[in-house]
Design a protein around this motif. Structure first.
Motif: not given
Ligand code: MN
Ligand code: MN
Length: 298
Positions: A95-97, A155-157, A163-165, A186-190, A283-285
């Motif tokens: 979990a990347d947040a 963001g990334h898979g 961690i960075h797919g 996936y991670a979304i991170e604006p 901000t990321e989730t």
């Molecule tokens: Mn990330």
């Protein structure tokens, strides 16, 4: 993906959420960055998760990849805009947040921009949604508050130990018509900023990652490599984490890391920053699509 893997992701998310709360309580004006990073990292370990990467505490124009060194004397300041980026892993599933905070209300609107953008991105984040739709939703939200998204951060898979797919989840409307797939994470991170929206690599590097293990002659480099393989495997690590465990003197530590980097055994993550004087919020989730249903981890 099966039920069990989804459970690992959800567990990693639970610990991440708790770690975010811990971070919000601990980070105050005057507190050492180093103490905050270590406190949060210890908390994660105590809660039976692994660190997917060292806690990142990037401040003001620094957007990402800053973590304090063991000699860092920097303290949080009244006007700082702080990005706290936390990675937790359970059985390798991550979990990347991240969230942003400031002790000065003047930064609230910029923080709000990345928070709103994340919510807008999450709203359209469905199996089958095209990547450009997500980027567009994020960009619109940030622009509507008068700021710019950072166009060269995304963001990334996520995958087991990855961690960075692929793919990159854009923070701008681009022409990527690839779709969000089922049974993927996936991670979304604006990132929002009051500048142009473009980051460059800085001089400082505190974070590295194992690239490819090879035989190495230098004793210190070998010792470091053995420790990395045992402790971090494919996950990024901080120089201070090596130092704490191996207690090498500064010269041997620097020499060893340089040797590993030159032989492309490890890869560097230099700090990523906007121009001096610019402020950046993030901000990321993390999201897991399982059997057509989307699960938000944090
Ligand atoms: Mn990330
Ligand atoms: Mn992150």
């Amino acid at each position: 993906m099966d039920e069990k893997i989804l459970e690992y992701y959800l567990k990693a998310g639970e610990v991440n959420k708790k770690a975010q709360k811990k971070a919000r309580d601990f980070i105050q004006e005057g507190v050492l960055l180093l103490d905050a990073a270590e406190e949060i990292e210890e908390f994660i370990k105590k809660n039976h998760a692994k660190l997917a990467f060292p806690v990142n505490l990037s401040i003001n124009n620094f957007a990402a990849h800053f973590t304090p060194s063991s000699e860092c004397k920097e303290k949080f300041q009244a006007n700082d805009l702080i990005k706290v980026d936390i990675g937790t892993a359970v059985e390798g599933y991550i979990a990347d947040a991240a969230f942003s905070i400031s002790f000065n209300k003047k930064n609230d609107k910029l923080i709000q921009a990345s928070e709103n953008a994340l919510e807008a991105g999450v709203k359209v984040f469905k199996v089958g949604a095209e990547l450009k739709e997500i980027g567009s939703a994020i960009q619109k939200e940030i622009n509507s508050l008068g700021f710019n998204p950072i166009q060269n951060l995304s963001g990334h898979g996520l995958g087991k130990g990855i961690i960075h797919g692929a793919p990159s989840i854009p923070n701008i409307e681009n022409n990527d018509s690839r779709a969000i797939e089922d049974n993927e994470a996936y991670a979304i991170e604006p990132f929002a900023c009051n500048g142009e929206g473009f980051v460059r690599e800085g001089m400082q590097t505190e974070i590295f990652e194992l690239n490819e293990s090879k035989p190495i002659r230098n004793m210190h480099a070998r010792k470091i490599l053995e420790f990395i393989e045992k402790e971090f495997d494919s996950f990024p690590f901080a120089v201070r984490q090596i130092q704490k465990e191996l207690k090498l003197n500064e010269f041997n530590l620097k020499f060893g890391l340089k040797e590993l980097q030159q032989k492309e055994i490890i890869k560097a993550y230099p700090v990523l920053k906007e121009k001096e004087g610019i402020l950046v919020s993030q901000t990321e989730t993390s999201m897991v699509a399982f059997k057509g249903k989307m699960h938000r981890l944090v």
